[in-house]
Scaffold this active site. Structure first.
Site, PDB file in Angstrom:
ATOM      1  N   CYS A   2       0.672  -1.160  -0.220  1.00  0.00           N
ATOM      2  CA  CYS A   2      -0.009   0.136  -0.165  1.00  0.00           C
ATOM      3  C   CYS A   2       0.805   1.360   0.196  1.00  0.00           C
ATOM      4  O   CYS A   2       2.147   1.041  -0.012  1.00  0.00           O
ATOM      5  CB  CYS A   2      -0.900  -0.002   1.205  1.00  0.00           C
ATOM      6  SG  CYS A   2      -1.879  -1.403   1.537  1.00  0.00           S
ATOM      7  N   GLY A  28      -1.204   0.889  -4.912  1.00  0.00           N
ATOM      8  CA  GLY A  28      -2.562   0.356  -4.549  1.00  0.00           C
ATOM      9  C   GLY A  28      -3.464   1.100  -5.448  1.00  0.00           C
ATOM     10  O   GLY A  28      -3.884   2.278  -5.226  1.00  0.00           O
ATOM     11  N   ASN A 100       1.125   0.115   5.865  1.00  0.00           N
ATOM     12  CA  ASN A 100       1.620  -0.467   4.791  1.00  0.00           C
ATOM     13  C   ASN A 100       2.424  -1.606   5.231  1.00  0.00           C
ATOM     14  O   ASN A 100       3.359  -1.492   5.994  1.00  0.00           O
ATOM     15  CB  ASN A 100       2.497   0.419   3.881  1.00  0.00           C
ATOM     16  CG  ASN A 100       3.228  -0.136   2.874  1.00  0.00           C
ATOM     17  OD1 ASN A 100       2.665  -1.254   2.363  1.00  0.00           O
ATOM     18  ND2 ASN A 100       4.442   0.118   2.303  1.00  0.00           N
ATOM     19  N   GLY A 101       1.954  -2.893   4.939  1.00  0.00           N
ATOM     20  CA  GLY A 101       2.963  -4.024   5.276  1.00  0.00           C
ATOM     21  C   GLY A 101       1.692  -5.214   5.606  1.00  0.00           C
ATOM     22  O   GLY A 101       0.679  -4.896   5.142  1.00  0.00           O
ATOM     23  N   TYR A 255      10.792  -3.706  -8.617  1.00  0.00           N
ATOM     24  CA  TYR A 255       9.369  -3.726  -9.207  1.00  0.00           C
ATOM     25  C   TYR A 255       8.414  -2.526  -8.567  1.00  0.00           C
ATOM     26  O   TYR A 255       7.714  -1.759  -9.508  1.00  0.00           O
ATOM     27  CB  TYR A 255       8.618  -4.706  -9.058  1.00  0.00           C
ATOM     28  CG  TYR A 255       7.076  -5.055  -9.622  1.00  0.00           C
ATOM     29  CD1 TYR A 255       6.998  -4.915 -10.886  1.00  0.00           C
ATOM     30  CD2 TYR A 255       5.999  -4.746  -8.736  1.00  0.00           C
ATOM     31  CE1 TYR A 255       5.552  -4.962 -11.489  1.00  0.00           C
ATOM     32  CE2 TYR A 255       4.637  -4.803  -9.574  1.00  0.00           C
ATOM     33  CZ  TYR A 255       4.684  -4.742 -10.596  1.00  0.00           C
ATOM     34  OH  TYR A 255       3.271  -4.787 -11.285  1.00  0.00           O
TER      35      TYR A 255
END
Ligand code: SF4
Length: 478
Positions: A2, A28, A100-101, A255
């Protein structure tokens, strides 16, 4: 995976967070949201889809105050629904949080919170962190005014309980803005500052590019296990709460992150150039030949440029990308992904016909995308397609937020390189080596390589089975 933004001190806080979210939209596309706070209360607007589609001037005008956090969501644990959109809020103490995670010991913490009579409503692990923090703060004080010492002491207990990856930005109503990062620094998080007409503003962001675009100067990446609290008077206090061995996710450079971001002082673009050079070394060692180098756009493009220079296989953009179709890896199901790839990529036949092609992509996860792209090129007359992956073989699931959390979906988990080569229809397949990856990123090897080696930075043994079952079950419901 995210994206998060947190800002304090801005008279334009909702608009600034909105801008930041637009910049990190690539992290996201499932849902988005912003929570702000003034001296009275929290204001939340969140919903499904892209930032540009969901937000408008009317919604932004409802978000009052001078501090807030925003989120773009890509679902990992939990379902694809509005219920799990972030930021999430709680009333006692009044807080809004974006995360985020991924939490490895989710079920254990869910049970713990239930015993504490804390209701967990969403299926989202951000709520676990939020409710744990709220519980710990209430153990320490019932006063609404919190000092950094209280917050950091509460965080010590939270970090002692949570196993997994987390970068978090939280607005604590009538107190300030809080940012913290897990003890291994698995997910990225930067901290910045700007001055506007004598007004000082501070910001947290998942990627430095968001701070660049919002005109903030990057002060630093948060240290692993560090928390930074900025109070309403803009006093900044920081502390290393708990520190483990650094294990930054290498997938960010390969990426996920934008090439114009800098993570841990390593430019994403420069790392991708290095990855191409490392692949070219393998090319030379193995005595390959090809007419042209072609990237899979966009994430293979930077590595392909150095690969081409080093090997003399001239650079050609033989695959054209439709920019209006989303990233295929973060589409939730294989069926959607398949249709999207056809819509997304088209070969330029005049460049492919009769050519031997060195095809550069960032990684091979399930193998479906690679197979389809090679098929496209062969149907467009390519004589040979030699596939190069800038990532080494992904053999083990990621339990820290990248969406390959089961063995079954990873083509390299039980197949040899020669089998994968055959399966995807490549004339040859060359993977980056782990040593080459470490050289390309730098950081003295302080990167997480768990999906390559099976050596995880946190304890995952007893949680693996449950995590894989949960994800497989969610997939079947998608
Ligand atoms: S397991 Fe792989 S994808 Fe997951 S955090 Fe570690 S390096 Fe990143």
């Amino acid at each position: 995976m995210c994206g998060i933004i947190g800002i304090i001190g801005s008279s334009d806080v909702a608009k600034e967070i909105h801008t930041g979210l637009l910049v990190i939209q690539h992290r996201g596309q499932d849902s988005c949201g912003i929570v702000t706070s003034d001296r009275e209360q929290l204001y939340v607007e969140k919903g499904p889809g892209l930032v540009s589609e969901f937000f408008n001037d009317g919604k932004l005008a409802l978000l009052k105050g001078n501090m807030g956090v925003g989120h773009v969501r890509y679902p990992t644990v939990g379902s694809n629904s509005l219920r799990d959109s972030q930021p999430l809020i709680t009333g006692h103490p009044s807080m809004g949080m974006a995360h985020n995670g991924n939490i490895v010991n989710y079920s254990e913490l869910y049970d713990y919170l239930t015993k504490q009579e804390r209701k967990v409503i969403s299926g989202c692990d951000a709520e676990i962190i939020l409710k744990l923090l709220a519980t710990e703060i209430l153990e320490l004080t019932l006063d609404y005014k919190l000092d950094p010492k209280t917050i950091f002491t509460a965080l010590e207990s939270v970090m002692g309980r949570v196993n997994g990856s987390y970068s978090v930005a939280a607005v604590v109503s009538r107190n300030g803005l809080l940012g913290f990062r897990d003890p291994h620094g698995i997910r990225p998080m930067v901290f910045g500052k700007k001055e506007v007409d004598g007004e000082t503003r501070y910001a947290f962001a998942s990627e430095s590019v968001a701070l660049d675009v919002m005109d903030y100067k990057v002060i630093k990446d948060l240290e692993p296990g560090e928390a930074i609290f900025i109070d309403e008077d803009l006093n900044v206090t920081s502390k290393i709460i708990k520190q483990g061995k650094k294990a930054h996710c290498f997938f960010e450079w390969i990426y996920f992150a934008r090439p114009d971001s800098v993570i841990e002082n390593k430019g994403v673009y420069q790392v991708r150039l290095n990855l191409g050079r490392e692949l070219a070394r393998l090319w030379v060692e193995n005595d390959f030949e090809a007419d042209i180098t072609t990237p899979v756009p966009d994430s293979g493009r930077t590595a392909a440029s150095t690969f081409s220079t080093e090997t003399n296989a001239r650079y050609r953009e033989a695959l054209l990308k439709n920019r209006y179709v989303g990233r295929t890896f973060i589409m939730p199901t294989n069926e959607i992904r398949k249709d999207m790839i056809k819509l997304k990529l088209n070969p330029i036949i005049r460049e492919t016909r009769g050519k031997s092609i060195a095809l550069i992509d960032d990684s091979i996860v399930r193998g479906n995308t690679s197979r389809q792209i090679i098929d496209l090129l062969k149907k467009a007359g390519a004589k040979e397609v030699h596939f190069f992956s800038t990532a080494p073989p992904l053999k083990y699931p990621c339990y820290y937020g990248i969406d390959f959390s089961t063995h079954g979906e990873l083509i390299a988990s039980n197949k040899a390189v020669s089998e994968i080569e055959k399966d995807i229809g490549a004339d040859s397949l060359t993977y980056q080596t782990i040593e080459g990856l470490k050289r390309a990123v730098g950081l003295e090897g302080n990167i997480c390589t768990a999906c390559l080696t099976g050596e995880y930075p946190t304890e995952v043994g007893k949680y693996k089975e449950n995590l894989e079952k949960t994800r497989a079950c969610e997939r079947s419901e998608e």
